[in-house]
Motif scaffolding. Structure first.
Motif, PDB file in Angstrom:
ATOM      1  N   MET A 233       4.253  -0.334  -0.225  1.00  0.00           N
ATOM      2  CA  MET A 233       4.202   1.567  -0.660  1.00  0.00           C
ATOM      3  C   MET A 233       5.444   1.510  -0.920  1.00  0.00           C
ATOM      4  SD  MET A 233       1.329   2.385  -1.704  1.00  0.00           S
ATOM      5  CE  MET A 233       0.812   0.673  -2.516  1.00  0.00           C
ATOM      6  N   ARG A 234       6.399   1.507  -0.080  1.00  0.00           N
ATOM      7  CA  ARG A 234       8.319   2.275   0.465  1.00  0.00           C
ATOM      8  C   ARG A 234       8.321   1.005  -0.187  1.00  0.00           C
ATOM      9  NH1 ARG A 234      10.553   4.333   0.325  1.00  0.00           N
ATOM     10  NH2 ARG A 234      12.641   4.680   1.586  1.00  0.00           N
ATOM     11  N   ASP A 235       8.575   0.444  -1.239  1.00  0.00           N
ATOM     12  CA  ASP A 235       9.247  -0.786  -2.446  1.00  0.00           C
ATOM     13  C   ASP A 235       9.043   0.286  -3.744  1.00  0.00           C
ATOM     14  OD1 ASP A 235      10.068  -2.652  -0.618  1.00  0.00           O
ATOM     15  OD2 ASP A 235       8.881  -4.049  -1.165  1.00  0.00           O
ATOM     16  N   GLN A 236       7.728   0.835  -3.490  1.00  0.00           N
ATOM     17  CA  GLN A 236       7.550   1.930  -5.115  1.00  0.00           C
ATOM     18  C   GLN A 236       8.348   3.437  -4.409  1.00  0.00           C
ATOM     19  OE1 GLN A 236       4.155   1.141  -6.261  1.00  0.00           O
ATOM     20  NE2 GLN A 236       3.033  -0.732  -5.438  1.00  0.00           N
ATOM     21  N   GLY A 237       8.518   3.221  -3.631  1.00  0.00           N
ATOM     22  CA  GLY A 237       9.315   5.354  -3.249  1.00  0.00           C
ATOM     23  C   GLY A 237       8.371   5.851  -3.012  1.00  0.00           C
ATOM     24  N   ILE A 238       6.749   5.195  -2.074  1.00  0.00           N
ATOM     25  CA  ILE A 238       6.101   6.230  -1.447  1.00  0.00           C
ATOM     26  C   ILE A 238       5.793   5.416   0.136  1.00  0.00           C
ATOM     27  CG2 ILE A 238       3.426   6.293  -1.235  1.00  0.00           C
ATOM     28  CD1 ILE A 238       4.268   6.944  -3.666  1.00  0.00           C
ATOM     29  N   ARG A 239       6.129   6.819   0.779  1.00  0.00           N
ATOM     30  CA  ARG A 239       5.356   7.164   2.140  1.00  0.00           C
ATOM     31  C   ARG A 239       4.140   7.204   2.263  1.00  0.00           C
ATOM     32  NH1 ARG A 239      11.242   7.705   1.353  1.00  0.00           N
ATOM     33  NH2 ARG A 239      12.510   7.559   3.348  1.00  0.00           N
ATOM     34  N   LEU A 240       3.355   6.404   3.504  1.00  0.00           N
ATOM     35  CA  LEU A 240       1.883   6.715   3.697  1.00  0.00           C
ATOM     36  C   LEU A 240       2.162   7.598   4.838  1.00  0.00           C
ATOM     37  CD1 LEU A 240       0.672   3.390   3.345  1.00  0.00           C
ATOM     38  CD2 LEU A 240       0.236   4.541   1.706  1.00  0.00           C
ATOM     39  N   VAL A 241       1.245   8.379   5.229  1.00  0.00           N
ATOM     40  CA  VAL A 241       0.702   9.399   5.810  1.00  0.00           C
ATOM     41  C   VAL A 241      -0.144   9.290   6.665  1.00  0.00           C
ATOM     42  CG1 VAL A 241       1.987  11.471   6.782  1.00  0.00           C
ATOM     43  CG2 VAL A 241       3.062  10.705   5.153  1.00  0.00           C
ATOM     44  N   PRO A 242      -0.349   9.109   7.815  1.00  0.00           N
ATOM     45  CA  PRO A 242      -1.565   8.961   8.592  1.00  0.00           C
ATOM     46  C   PRO A 242      -1.318   9.994   9.386  1.00  0.00           C
ATOM     47  CG  PRO A 242       0.375   7.342   9.557  1.00  0.00           C
ATOM     48  CD  PRO A 242       1.069   7.785   8.829  1.00  0.00           C
ATOM     49  N   ILE A 243      -3.108  10.619   9.564  1.00  0.00           N
ATOM     50  CA  ILE A 243      -3.787  11.918  10.937  1.00  0.00           C
ATOM     51  C   ILE A 243      -4.029  11.188  11.935  1.00  0.00           C
ATOM     52  CG2 ILE A 243      -5.708  11.178  10.128  1.00  0.00           C
ATOM     53  CD1 ILE A 243      -6.655  13.888  10.121  1.00  0.00           C
ATOM     54  N   ILE A 244      -3.631  11.588  12.696  1.00  0.00           N
ATOM     55  CA  ILE A 244      -4.026  11.374  14.407  1.00  0.00           C
ATOM     56  C   ILE A 244      -5.092  12.523  14.913  1.00  0.00           C
ATOM     57  CG2 ILE A 244      -3.370  11.057  16.248  1.00  0.00           C
ATOM     58  CD1 ILE A 244      -2.133   8.815  15.141  1.00  0.00           C
ATOM     59  N   ASP A 245      -6.081  12.221  14.695  1.00  0.00           N
ATOM     60  CA  ASP A 245      -6.839  13.369  15.907  1.00  0.00           C
ATOM     61  C   ASP A 245      -6.752  13.450  17.260  1.00  0.00           C
ATOM     62  OD1 ASP A 245      -7.679  13.807  13.001  1.00  0.00           O
ATOM     63  OD2 ASP A 245      -9.517  13.557  13.417  1.00  0.00           O
TER      64      ASP A 245
END
Ligand code: MIG
Length: 687
Positions: free
Chosen positions: A225-237
């Motif tokens: 994803m990062r290679d496509q300029g995208i960051r993943l943002v996970p949730i924490i409960d």
């Protein structure tokens, strides 16, 4: 001038960083009463006093005419009558003939009756005898806000990539679904910087786990994803699943890091994972322990998180259900009393987020045992603190994205907030507009609402208008709930208009980021009510649906369905720029006064203030690709002016370096005004 009044033996809240000596003697401006075990402060307001503040709260920018509670609450339907939302931000400013600010620093419930019971009466009511009140005098509401902001310390600073457009939805079930979301944006030319992972990425809703079945090679996927300029943002409960063998659960239990019941056992509530324990964020050891777990995900390449369910929200507890069972067992189904039906309904709904449950567990605040309801407002704030302090250890030189649902002033130094579960309603677009300055007053600068609305089904025009406002908010995230109509831009027919509106955001990023950074660094506001800049203009004073965004522009978003434009009040002559996309615009100089301004659903009106300048760069697919060496300038002046743009690498923390400022000037050059800047100016539009 700030005075501090201490009552009883208050629990430290960590809200204030300034060292202020407590004042002796009676409190100024407020009359103090004791009634039925409550302490009430009252202030008599003048007829035309305005009351600002309260951060995340329903209703208007002027809080007059309502009751509000500073008590962090999970509210899935934020209707006008709601007295408490997720954050408790107990700062208000009363302004009229004189201006005075009050910050009620109290970790449990605080009630503000602001001209509801009696129009001229402001009542602040506390049930807990231990708290601090700060009284702030200043020459204007704006001056008081700035003093308050200095007193509570510098706001959290987000990385620049977090100013890109972000897509979220509760129910991206696996890698392939996420890939498709990204591909659909890229294929349609819709810029995008981040995709959010809601609770479905976890294994059994267990914090700091990733489902191997749905994300078989998570670090690889993060990289892809990062290679496509995208960051993943996970949730924490907030809640930790009770499951023998699950290391977080085992450690928390072993080291006594969970909240406890009166009998010494770990408190249990049902939330997403089923039976859970709540980490005792009020305890420094628990904060360090929980915070260190974020490293499991940062080691996999994650650079941002959102913390949820930390009011804390609870579905129910065993005690609550038992009590309900007894109630049902003794329920008389032959009753003729309709009131019983409503009582029954209230009992069921009351199982969630029940006050009795909040009164049934305890924190160990480094030796001091306190019942949860006494420190309720600090719980989510300390979850944010746990993560924020951990990031300083994990990656001391790098900014992480972090925002939370629950908050209390003080947490603004560790992370931002989003405004929780709104709905796909036009009224919630308006609420979003009115809330932004209030959030800024309380220190929350990196913030935003779920664009398009979280609950209910969104329509194409609502999303478009909402994005037309969202392009100005630091957090620009489209988020929606499981089961609602799909809300990604490409689901509403031809995506051209969405692509165009989002392109405007990207060309504004250098300006927006600059104004955001300056607001953070100078304890200032990025979103200001008109009255803060035009205090002697009696019309500007009451406008709530137009905002100043940074020093150069005013916005007047359209927030009604089927509208072809709206009335706009101009407190001075301004240059109207109607953006259809980042590069397609029309201009019109407008005189001070009231105007009907036309703006079709795919257009965004922006007003450039007199003697101000707006720098724009070319749009890009993602923030990494923004070319900030070349700018176009729009300026409204016939004189020499200068704009200082803050610019840095967007990730490191060398904030106070004087080299982080770039000048854009309009200068008289042999009788002709021209643009001067170390940047390449590709076009100057001078009016
Ligand atoms: O009980 O994680 O506000 O943004 O999508 C609902 C699922 C739990 C509430 C959050 C929302 C999120 C949702 N969460």
């Amino acid at each position: 001038m700030i005075k501090k009044y201490v009552y009883g033996n208050p629990i430290p809240t960590n809200a204030v960083v300034a060292d202020i000596e407590p004042s002796e003697g009676g409190i100024q401006y407020l009359t103090e009463l004791e009634m039925g075990g409550k302490i009430i402060f009252n202030y008599s307001m003048e007829n035309d006093d305005i009351v600002y503040g309260l951060g995340e709260a329903a209703r208007g920018l002027n809080k007059r005419g309502g009751i509000y509670h500073g008590f962090c609450t999970d509210v899935p339907d934020q209707t006008e009558d709601k007295q408490a939302l997720y954050g408790a931000h107990n700062f208000i400013v009363v302004t009229g003939m004189i201006s005075v600010g009050f910050f009620v620093d109290c970790a449990s419930d605080v009630k503000f009756d602001i001209g509801y019971t009696a129009y001229n009466m402001l009542n602040i009511e506390l049930t807990c005898p231990d708290f601090v009140i700060y009284v702030i005098e200043g020459k204007s509401a704006y001056d008081i806000v700035k003093q308050f902001r200095e007193m509570i310390g510098r706001s959290y600073i987000a990385p620049r990539w977090a100013f890109g457009y972000q897509q979220s939805r509760w129910s991206y079930m696996n890698e392939d679904e996420v890939r498709k979301v990204v591909k659909n944006h890229r294929d349609n030319g819709i810029s995008l910087d981040a995709v959010y992972l809601d609770i479905d990425y976890m294994d059994g809703y267990k914090d700091f786990t990733v489902s191997e079945e749905r994300f078989p090679d998570f670090p690889g996927f993060v990289r892809e994803m990062r290679d496509q300029g995208i960051r993943l943002v996970p949730i924490i409960d907030a809640g930790v699943k009770i499951e023998p063998g699950y290391d977080i659960y085992e450690e928390g239990r072993q080291y006594q890091l969970f909240c406890k019941k009166g009998d010494g056992t770990d408190f249990v509530a049902a939330v997403w994972p089923g039976r859970t324990h709540f980490p005792d964020f009020m305890n420094s050891g628990a904060r360090m322990w929980f915070g260190s777990k974020y490293k499991l995900l940062t080691d996999m390449g994650i650079e941002g998180f959102w913390n949820d369910m930390n009011e804390p929200a609870m579905f129910f507890t065993e005690d609550g259900v038992k009590e309900f069972k007894d109630y049902v067992d003794s329920f008389d189904f032959n009753t003729n009393d309709p009131g019983k039906f409503f009582e029954f309904k209230d009992k069921i709904l009351g199982l969630s987020n029940n006050m009795k449950d909040y009164e049934s567990f305890y924190h160990n605040m480094d030796g001091r045992i306190v019942r949860h309801d006494q420190v309720h407002n600090l719980y989510g704030a300390n979850m944010t603190r746990a993560a924020g302090e951990a990031f300083d250890q994990i990656a001391p030189d790098k900014r992480m994205l972090l925002f939370s649902r629950a908050s209390y002033i003080g947490s603004h130094r560790y992370g931002g907030i989003w405004t929780g579960d709104n709905q796909s309603w036009w009224s919630h677009l308006l609420m979003n507009i009115k809330m932004m300055p209030s959030l800024n007053m309380c220190g929350y600068l990196y913030s935003g609402a779920d664009l398009g609305g979280f609950g209910c089904n969104c329509t194409s025009d609502l999303l478009m208008r909402w994005l037309g406002f969202g392009i100005f908010t630091p957090l620009m995230r489209n988020h929606s709930a499981l089961g609602t109509r799909k809300q990604e831009c490409y689901n509403f027919g031809d995506p051209e208009d969405f692509r165009s509106i989002i392109s405007i955001r990207y060309s504004l990023i250098p300006y927006l980021y600059s104004e955001y950074m300056k607001a953070c660094l100078n304890n200032d506001m990025m979103f200001k009510p008109l009255s803060f800049e035009y205090p002697s203009d009696s019309f500007a004073r009451i406008v709530e649906d137009q905002l100043l965004v940074g020093e150069s522009i005013m916005i007047a978003p359209v927030y009604e369905q089927n509208a072809i434009g709206r009335y706009v009040y101009l407190p001075e002559d301004m240059l109207l720029v109607v953006f259809k996309s980042s590069s397609v615009r029309r201009y019109q100089i407008m005189k001070k006064g009231m105007h009907f301004v036309q703006a079709a659903v795919n257009e965004v009106p922006v007003f450039v203030r007199r003697n101000k300048l707006l720098p724009l760069c070319r749009t890009a697919q993602c923030t990494d690709k923004l070319d900030t060496s070349m700018f176009e300038i729009i300026a409204f002046t016939d004189d020499n002016i200068e704009y200082m743009m803050y610019e840095d690498d967007g990730v490191s923390k060398d904030y106070d370096n004087p080299d982080n400022y770039v000048s854009f000037a309009i200068k008289d050059m042999d009788g002709i005004l021209g643009a001067v800047s170390p940047k390449t100016i590709v076009k100057l539009s001078l009016f």
